[in-house]
Design a protein around this motif. Structure first.
Motif, short mmCIF file in Angstrom:
data_model
loop_
_atom_site.label_atom_id
_atom_site.label_comp_id
_atom_site.label_asym_id
_atom_site.label_seq_id
_atom_site.Cartn_x
_atom_site.Cartn_y
_atom_site.Cartn_z
N GLN A 162 0.85 -1.19 0.00
CA GLN A 162 0.00 0.00 0.00
C GLN A 162 0.89 1.24 0.00
OE1 GLN A 162 -3.29 -0.24 2.68
NE2 GLN A 162 -3.86 1.90 2.46
N PHE A 163 0.57 2.15 -0.88
CA PHE A 163 1.35 3.38 -1.03
C PHE A 163 1.29 4.18 0.27
CE2 PHE A 163 2.23 7.69 -2.37
CZ PHE A 163 3.16 7.54 -3.39
N THR A 164 2.44 4.42 0.87
CA THR A 164 2.51 5.06 2.19
C THR A 164 3.52 6.20 2.16
OG1 THR A 164 2.05 2.90 3.19
CG2 THR A 164 2.85 4.64 4.65
N MET A 165 3.11 7.36 2.61
CA MET A 165 3.99 8.52 2.64
C MET A 165 4.85 8.50 3.90
SD MET A 165 3.33 10.44 -0.08
CE MET A 165 4.03 12.04 0.40
N MET A 166 6.09 8.99 3.79
CA MET A 166 6.98 9.21 4.94
C MET A 166 7.22 10.71 5.06
SD MET A 166 9.99 6.47 4.03
CE MET A 166 9.64 4.87 3.32
N TYR A 167 7.35 11.19 6.29
CA TYR A 167 7.71 12.59 6.48
C TYR A 167 8.57 12.71 7.73
CZ TYR A 167 4.22 13.07 10.24
OH TYR A 167 3.50 12.93 11.40
N ASP A 168 9.39 13.74 7.73
CA ASP A 168 10.31 13.94 8.86
C ASP A 168 9.69 14.99 9.78
OD1 ASP A 168 12.35 14.39 10.63
OD2 ASP A 168 13.92 14.30 9.11
N THR A 169 9.34 14.57 10.99
CA THR A 169 8.70 15.49 11.94
C THR A 169 9.64 16.61 12.38
OG1 THR A 169 9.35 14.06 13.79
CG2 THR A 169 7.18 13.68 12.80
N ALA A 170 10.93 16.46 12.08
CA ALA A 170 11.86 17.55 12.40
C ALA A 170 11.63 18.75 11.50
CB ALA A 170 13.30 17.07 12.27
N TYR A 171 11.00 18.53 10.34
CA TYR A 171 10.77 19.61 9.38
C TYR A 171 9.29 19.89 9.14
CZ TYR A 171 15.70 18.83 8.23
OH TYR A 171 17.06 18.69 8.30
N VAL A 172 8.43 18.91 9.40
CA VAL A 172 7.01 19.03 9.05
C VAL A 172 6.16 18.74 10.29
CG1 VAL A 172 5.16 18.18 7.57
CG2 VAL A 172 7.52 18.22 6.73
N ILE A 271 15.30 16.53 1.68
CA ILE A 271 13.87 16.65 1.39
C ILE A 271 13.09 16.28 2.65
CG2 ILE A 271 14.13 16.17 -1.08
CD1 ILE A 271 13.22 13.30 -0.54
N SER A 272 11.79 16.54 2.63
CA SER A 272 10.99 16.31 3.83
C SER A 272 10.04 15.14 3.70
CB SER A 272 10.18 17.58 4.17
OG SER A 272 11.04 18.65 4.44
N PHE A 273 9.89 14.59 2.48
CA PHE A 273 8.95 13.48 2.25
C PHE A 273 9.61 12.40 1.40
CE2 PHE A 273 6.44 17.33 2.68
CZ PHE A 273 5.46 16.97 3.59
N ALA A 274 9.18 11.17 1.62
CA ALA A 274 9.49 10.06 0.73
C ALA A 274 8.25 9.17 0.76
CB ALA A 274 10.74 9.30 1.19
N PHE A 275 8.30 8.06 0.09
CA PHE A 275 7.15 7.15 0.09
C PHE A 275 7.61 5.77 -0.33
CE2 PHE A 275 7.18 9.95 -3.62
CZ PHE A 275 7.32 9.05 -4.67
N ASP A 276 6.76 4.79 -0.09
CA ASP A 276 7.11 3.41 -0.41
C ASP A 276 5.82 2.61 -0.51
OD1 ASP A 276 10.01 1.84 -0.16
OD2 ASP A 276 8.27 0.52 0.05
#
Length: 406
Positions: A162-172, A271-276
């Motif tokens: 399932q397509f899932t977004m990643m984000y870094d809470t240090a920036y977002v 960058i602040s986002f990735a996904f997998d």
């Protein structure tokens, strides 16, 4: 990847050369007869070999099927599944109907569609495998519907994606949960968003995720590409990307090569986002020190693209019985529980966990999710994949519009 596209094109052309069919022959033997014949066979399992965790799980399975059934399981590590599919097609063209070089293949999407269309698969046989009865067919319809193509018992479900977004809470602080919100965030924070360059698998997945969220006629994506209508159907996607690209990492003039490169940019703070497609990938990457422990995951409010990956037996497999027995074992609660453990692989199960015996339910419940992994409930609705024919069309159109920093 170019090889994959050429192979898929070749297959659809080959559909005019070989009699189309669901499978070569339905399996008529009892499961006990199949298991008895499997003992002593060597199964050549053609599977993508680019992840040491996955390779390790297959090595563990080899030890188990040797102990349980006297089968030798050998992983043939692939960089592209289409290479295996091309080999089966070449063997059929050469009249090699027995003694094929591939016994079991990890597959889904356009590769399955092409093999099915060209009668390159053994079966139907999956309904004879005892552990298929434990699969959550009703709750996870993609276990019998591969990118909108019915599996018809020709491939056994192995895992969920399932397509899932990643984000870094240090920036977002609050991640954007809609496609327009992600666009707004990118415009306000130039250079902090990226996606891999199609035809990389994950880059194409990003195109499909945006498309399914913005298309005006979702039903059109469940059908083969209509060249005359495709531009109108996909117009919202290209309008979105036209606006997004100037605000991407490196102004959209360069793109990460693949999923690993995208994660490295997130890990390096560029960058602040990735996904997998693996909801547990972020947790595994944090565990491995690849991502900071401030990374978390989320999904879009309207749902995220999801699919199932499968195991199939070519029509001319040398160890046909052994391959079916291995596929059945890989669907078993024992193998599925181990595979879902993020310390092993983190690949979500195809089974109906609620219907399993208590010991198996407890084992699933005891699995750690990982610090950044959403629960199945938090992952929310799954949006179906477009028909396989959309993949190569989207990749070609993306290349025409944006390749070389256009």
């Amino acid at each position: 990847m170019i090889l994959r596209r050429l192979a898929v094109l070749f297959f659809f052309v080959a559909a005019t050369l070989f009699p189309a069919g669901r499978g070569e022959a339905a399996e008529t033997r009892t499961w006990d007869e199949i298991v008895a014949k499997a003992s002593g066979q060597t199964v050549h399992f053609n599977a993508w070999g680019g992840d040491e965790q996955i390779n390790g799980h297959i090595a563990w399975a080899a030890e188990r099927v040797r102990a349980l059934h006297g089968i030798d399981l050998v992983q043939v590590k692939l960089s592209d599944t289409a290479d295996a599919v091309s080999r089966v097609l070449a063997e059929k063209a050469a009249g090699r109907t027995d003694g094929g070089s591939i016994d079991l293949v990890w597959i889904n999407g356009e590769n399955f569609a092409a093999m099915k269309a060209n009668g390159l698969l053994h079966g139907p046989w999956v309904d004879k495998a005892p552990n298929f009865a434990l699969v959550d067919v009703a709750g996870k319809p993609t276990t019998v519907n591969d990118f909108s193509v019915p599996t018809d018992g020709l491939e056994a479900p192995w895992g969920m994606a399932q397509f899932t977004m990643m984000y870094d809470t240090a920036y977002v602080d609050a991640p954007p949960r809609t496609a327009p919100a992600l666009l707004d965030w990118a415009q306000a924070n130039p250079g902090r968003v990226a996606y891999p360059q199609p035809p990389d698998f994950l880059g194409t997945a990003f195109l499909k995720q945006v498309l399914v969220l913005r298309v005006a006629t979702p039903a059109a994506l469940a059908e083969p590409v209509d060249e005359a209508a495709a531009q109108a159907v996909t117009a919202p996607l290209w309008a979105y990307l036209d606006t997004l690209h100037p605000h991407l990492w490196r102004d959209g003039r360069a793109f990460p090569k693949d999923a690993g490169a995208l994660r490295r940019l997130l890990g390096d703070g560029e960058i602040s986002f990735a996904f997998d497609f693996n909801p547990a990938r972020a947790s595994a990457a944090i565990e491995a020190g690849e991502l900071p422990d401030t990374v978390r995951t989320y999904v879009f409010d309207r749902g995220s693209l999801g699919n199932t990956h499968f195991l199939a037996v070519p029509f001319n497999a040398s160890a046909r019985e052994g391959a079916m027995v291995v596929a059945d074992f890989l669907m078993s609660p024992e193998a599925q529980i181990r595979k879902q453990d993020p310390r092993v692989w983190g690949d979500f199960t195809v089974l109906d966990v609620a219907a399993l015996p208590k010991a198996d339910r407890d084992a699933f419940a005891a699995l750690p999710l990982g610090v950044a992994t959403l629960s199945p409930e938090e992952l929310g609705p799954v949006l179906p994949e477009p028909h396989p024919s959309w993949v190569s069309w989207l990749e070609s159109e993306w290349e025409r519009r944006y390749a070389a920093g256009k």
